[in-house]
Design a protein around this motif. Structure first.
Motif, mmCIF file in Angstrom:
data_model
loop_
_atom_site.group_PDB
_atom_site.id
_atom_site.type_symbol
_atom_site.label_atom_id
_atom_site.label_comp_id
_atom_site.label_asym_id
_atom_site.label_seq_id
_atom_site.Cartn_x
_atom_site.Cartn_y
_atom_site.Cartn_z
ATOM 1 N N TYR A 1 0.854 -1.185 0.000
ATOM 2 C CA TYR A 1 0.000 0.000 0.000
ATOM 3 C C TYR A 1 0.889 1.233 0.000
ATOM 4 O O TYR A 1 1.846 1.320 0.778
ATOM 5 C CB TYR A 1 -0.901 0.033 1.239
ATOM 6 N N SER A 2 0.562 2.203 -0.858
ATOM 7 C CA SER A 2 1.374 3.413 -0.918
ATOM 8 C C SER A 2 1.126 4.277 0.311
ATOM 9 O O SER A 2 0.036 4.270 0.896
ATOM 10 C CB SER A 2 1.047 4.213 -2.184
ATOM 11 N N LEU A 3 2.143 5.033 0.676
ATOM 12 C CA LEU A 3 2.013 5.927 1.820
ATOM 13 C C LEU A 3 0.966 6.998 1.550
ATOM 14 O O LEU A 3 0.198 7.376 2.441
ATOM 15 C CB LEU A 3 3.373 6.563 2.129
ATOM 16 N N VAL A 4 0.917 7.473 0.318
ATOM 17 C CA VAL A 4 -0.091 8.479 -0.039
ATOM 18 C C VAL A 4 -1.492 7.912 0.143
ATOM 19 O O VAL A 4 -2.388 8.566 0.687
ATOM 20 C CB VAL A 4 0.113 8.957 -1.491
ATOM 21 N N GLY A 5 -1.695 6.677 -0.303
ATOM 22 C CA GLY A 5 -3.006 6.054 -0.157
ATOM 23 C C GLY A 5 -3.407 5.891 1.298
ATOM 24 O O GLY A 5 -4.569 6.104 1.668
ATOM 25 N N ILE A 6 -2.451 5.521 2.139
ATOM 26 C CA ILE A 6 -2.748 5.358 3.566
ATOM 27 C C ILE A 6 -3.091 6.704 4.196
ATOM 28 O O ILE A 6 -4.040 6.818 4.980
ATOM 29 C CB ILE A 6 -1.554 4.691 4.280
ATOM 30 N N ARG A 7 -2.342 7.737 3.845
ATOM 31 C CA ARG A 7 -2.639 9.065 4.393
ATOM 32 C C ARG A 7 -4.026 9.537 3.954
ATOM 33 O O ARG A 7 -4.790 10.101 4.745
ATOM 34 C CB ARG A 7 -1.574 10.066 3.945
ATOM 35 N N ASN A 8 -4.351 9.305 2.698
ATOM 36 C CA ASN A 8 -5.683 9.684 2.223
ATOM 37 C C ASN A 8 -6.775 8.947 2.983
ATOM 38 O O ASN A 8 -7.807 9.518 3.349
ATOM 39 C CB ASN A 8 -5.811 9.391 0.727
ATOM 40 N N GLN A 9 -6.556 7.660 3.220
ATOM 41 C CA GLN A 9 -7.547 6.856 3.936
ATOM 42 C C GLN A 9 -7.730 7.367 5.361
ATOM 43 O O GLN A 9 -8.855 7.516 5.850
ATOM 44 C CB GLN A 9 -7.103 5.391 3.967
ATOM 45 N N LEU A 10 -6.634 7.648 6.028
ATOM 46 C CA LEU A 10 -6.711 8.122 7.407
ATOM 47 C C LEU A 10 -7.426 9.465 7.492
ATOM 48 O O LEU A 10 -8.174 9.734 8.438
ATOM 49 C CB LEU A 10 -5.302 8.247 7.993
ATOM 50 N N ALA A 11 -7.185 10.314 6.504
ATOM 51 C CA ALA A 11 -7.769 11.655 6.544
ATOM 52 C C ALA A 11 -9.243 11.670 6.164
ATOM 53 O O ALA A 11 -9.990 12.548 6.604
ATOM 54 C CB ALA A 11 -6.989 12.580 5.614
ATOM 55 N N SER A 12 -9.673 10.698 5.363
ATOM 56 C CA SER A 12 -11.044 10.747 4.847
ATOM 57 C C SER A 12 -11.995 9.765 5.524
ATOM 58 O O SER A 12 -13.204 9.851 5.335
ATOM 59 C CB SER A 12 -11.037 10.465 3.335
ATOM 60 N N ASP A 13 -11.476 8.846 6.318
ATOM 61 C CA ASP A 13 -12.293 7.800 6.937
ATOM 62 C C ASP A 13 -12.685 8.239 8.351
ATOM 63 O O ASP A 13 -11.832 8.562 9.177
ATOM 64 C CB ASP A 13 -11.490 6.498 6.986
ATOM 65 N N GLU A 14 -13.982 8.221 8.640
ATOM 66 C CA GLU A 14 -14.483 8.701 9.928
ATOM 67 C C GLU A 14 -14.024 7.857 11.111
ATOM 68 O O GLU A 14 -14.133 8.274 12.259
ATOM 69 C CB GLU A 14 -16.016 8.750 9.906
ATOM 70 N N ARG A 15 -13.521 6.660 10.852
ATOM 71 C CA ARG A 15 -13.050 5.828 11.961
ATOM 72 C C ARG A 15 -11.776 6.374 12.598
ATOM 73 O O ARG A 15 -11.443 6.026 13.732
ATOM 74 C CB ARG A 15 -12.787 4.398 11.477
ATOM 75 N N PHE A 16 -11.061 7.226 11.852
ATOM 76 C CA PHE A 16 -9.764 7.701 12.316
ATOM 77 C C PHE A 16 -9.836 9.169 12.706
ATOM 78 O O PHE A 16 -10.656 9.927 12.182
ATOM 79 C CB PHE A 16 -8.705 7.500 11.228
ATOM 80 N N ILE A 17 -8.967 9.551 13.611
ATOM 81 C CA ILE A 17 -8.899 10.937 14.054
ATOM 82 C C ILE A 17 -7.436 11.353 14.101
ATOM 83 O O ILE A 17 -6.573 10.589 14.552
ATOM 84 C CB ILE A 17 -9.564 11.109 15.443
ATOM 85 N N ARG A 18 -7.163 12.544 13.603
ATOM 86 C CA ARG A 18 -5.804 13.078 13.636
ATOM 87 C C ARG A 18 -5.568 13.673 15.019
ATOM 88 O O ARG A 18 -6.223 14.635 15.417
ATOM 89 C CB ARG A 18 -5.640 14.143 12.549
#
Length: 621
Positions: free
Chosen positions: A351-368
């Motif tokens: 999995y690309s790092l960009v894809g993981i960052r996008n997922q973390l930022a757009s998925d409601e399960r995660f919080i920054r």
């Protein structure tokens, strides 16, 4: 006690598993417990009455034509008269079985641990020699069929070919395949008769112990290593003894290097269900699968072999298929915020790092939770929204104005941000100084607030995804690849909350990207982002900025030559799945450019013309 129920109930050994399973299965016991679990452990788990009840049900459904002594031979000693009768009322049969099992359990020697897997005493003669007696009088043809077909195990000897087919053996011995089949049946009957005789008593005792040792699932090579004589070659067949023993362990199937009692899929699913509520420490997980009849010394290997499970950092966790689910599993095991780089490393897949960052930022399960760390939203905690938003939050907490030093102290103590960055933002657009030198949020005159000439829905190369986000398409060129900045449409920049003279800093895996607005909105270099994707001229990158200040990107390679016109048009809006018709394609385009559901073809084309999307119109004549 080393006996399973099938060891004292002979019909269980020859009745088809498909008949036994629906009747004998019990939610409190592992699959094929009647073969894999010692009788005393089964009774301890669900009670003697429940075990006897399952046996009584089997008697009524499958063996009503047999006398009770043939079903449970121990009755011939405990209840001689009843043993000669066929089964009567179910309750009477149940009571008989309870009495026999209770008496059997009561004979267990004092001081012997329940279910202890102690090998039976060796007979006076070596066991392989006893087994060889079965085949001593066979001719060469019978032995060849036994060796190359009945007792062949390709999984244990991958370099020795495959199990002989009926046709191959028929050709080898110049007979019909039906004759080979008949010899095979005769061999099975011959072995079965021998096993029912007195000479087989030592081997039957060994099989009873072996089932206790194997449990519900065991690595296949464990069978060969169970006792030294398993590796001894049978002189009559020229095969190791374990290959013959393996065929006597009915109820086990060999799957992916494991011997599994009952159905492999069912046992795996039961194992996965143990972790449906979240990760478990490995020690606890081992104890849980032991309840399914899996030995503790092989439990960790079993857990590692079950699809969609992973052993990670001393825990066992469900390992689903999607990237977002895997990121959630990693964080659940860590139980602490992690960087996208940490999550990528722990997932350990492509999995690309960009894809993981996008997922973390757009998925409601995660919080920054920090500038570069994410956690699970269910943990709670204050969301990190970017330096500018965090300054605003500090000002609001202070009652509308705050000293820069206090803001710096508060933010640097909680987040991984530098003092210089905080001071730079505090002195920039959006904040103003009060008379006593504090800062507050600048409130622009609403009459002077910037209104773009075109909003984002009327802006060329801007498209709305299903989650409501608007994305801008960047068509990659040589300047982008060299690291030059590039202009952004004013409608898109205004959608991001910008105005002339403003600046927005978005974070990426490889650093920050600055979007500034002087004469026109401009985004800084995205070369590092393109390098992550190994992008080339003609490719496309769709980008936007999350509420938390993350630069989200989606990569799309250039369209392949020969793509149908409607698919080429859809490619330019970021849609690559097939469509059934041009009408469906136009509906998708309309939705992506902000038109209401049901907009017609001409409305879509008119909107594209107004926006200036001539490249898309080229494919929609």
């Amino acid at each position: 006690m080393n006996l399973s129920l099938s060891d004292i109930v002979p019909p269980l050994r020859w009745t088809a598993p498909s008949q036994v399973e629906p009747i004998a299965s019990d939610p409190g016991l592992p699959d094929a417990w009647w073969q894999a679990l010692p009788l005393d452990r089964a009774c301890a788990a669900v009670g003697t009455g429940q075990v006897a009840s399952r046996l009584a049900d089997l008697t009524t459904a499958c063996w009503a034509h047999l006398v009770l002594g043939d079903i449970l031979p121990l009755l011939r000693f405990t209840h001689p008269e009843e043993s000669l009768q066929t089964p009567g009322p179910r309750e009477s049969v149940h009571d008989l079985y309870v009495d026999v099992i209770d008496k059997l359990l009561a004979t267990e020697p004092a001081g012997e641990p329940a279910g202890a897997a102690v090998p039976p005493a060796l007979p006076e003669r070596p066991m392989p020699e006893i087994i060889d007696e079965i085949f001593a009088r066979l001719d060469d043809r019978q032995r060849a069929i036994a060796r190359d077909r009945l007792y062949f195990d390709a999984s244990q000897h991958p370099g020795q070919g495959q199990r002989a087919t009926l046709d191959e053996l028929a050709q080898r011995f110049s007979v019909t395949r039906e004759r080979i089949r008949q010899i095979e049946r005769d061999l099975r009957d011959h072995v079965g008769e021998w096993l029912n005789g007195p000479s087989a008593a030592p081997l039957n005792a060994h099989l009873a112990w072996l089932r206790t040792r194997l449990g519900s699932a065991v690595p296949a090579d464990d069978l060969a290593a169970a006792v030294p004589w398993h590796r001894t070659e049978l002189i009559t067949l020229a095969i190791p003894a374990w290959r013959f023993v393996r065929t006597l362990l009915t109820g086990y199937e060999q799957v992916d290097g494991w011997m599994i009692a009952g159905g492999a899929d069912e046992l795996r699913e039961k194992t996965r269900q143990l972790f449906a509520d979240g990760p478990r420490p490995l020690e606890e997980a081992v104890a849980l699968v032991a309840q399914l009849g899996i030995r503790e010394d092989v439990a960790e290997r079993w857990l590692a072999s079950v699809p969609q499970l992973r052993v990670m950092d001393g825990h066992v966790v469900l390992w689903p298929r999607s990237m977002g689910d895997k990121a959630e599993a990693v964080l659940a095991v860590a139980h602490a915020p992690l960087t996208p780089e940490d999550i990528q490393s722990r997932i350990g897949e492509d999995y690309s790092l960009v894809g993981i960052r996008n997922q973390l930022a757009s998925d409601e399960r995660f919080i920054r939770l920090d500038r570069s760390k994410y956690g699970l939203r269910r943990w709670g905690g204050e969301e990190y929204l970017g330096i500018r938003e965090m300054i605003i939050r500090e000002i609001e907490r202070a009652g509308g104005e705050a000293s820069v030093s206090t803001v710096v102290d508060n933010l640097t103590s909680r987040y991984d941000v530098s003092e210089s960055s905080i001071r730079a933002y505090a002195g920039g657009p959006g904040f103003e100084r009060t008379q006593r030198g504090y800062i507050r949020v600048a409130v622009p005159d609403q009459a002077d607030a910037y209104q773009p000439r075109r909003d984002v829905s009327m802006t060329r190369r801007c498209f709305r995804s299903r989650d409501g986000r608007w994305w801008h398409r960047v068509d990659v060129n040589a300047e982008h690849l060299r690291g030059s900045g590039s202009p952004l449409p004013t409608g898109f920049a205004a959608h991001l909350g910008m105005a002339p003279g403003g600046q927005l800093t978005a974070s990426t895996a490889s650093g920050e990207v600055v979007i500034s607005w002087h004469n026109q909105p401009t985004i800084g270099s995205i070369r590092n982002v393109l390098a992550e994707y190994n992008a080339s001229e003609g490719d496309h990158v769709f980008l936007t900025v999350s509420d938390g200040g993350e630069l989200l990107t989606r990569f799309l390679p250039a369209a392949v030559a020969g793509l149908p016109a409607i698919n080429h048009a859809l490619h330019l809006i970021g849609y690559t799945a097939p469509v059934a018709s041009e009408a469906e394609g136009l509906r998708l385009i309309g939705a992506r450019i902000g038109l209401p559901e049901g907009a017609g073809r001409e409305e879509v084309l008119d909107r594209l013309r107004e926006r200036g999307d001539r490249d898309i119109l080229t494919f929609l004549p």
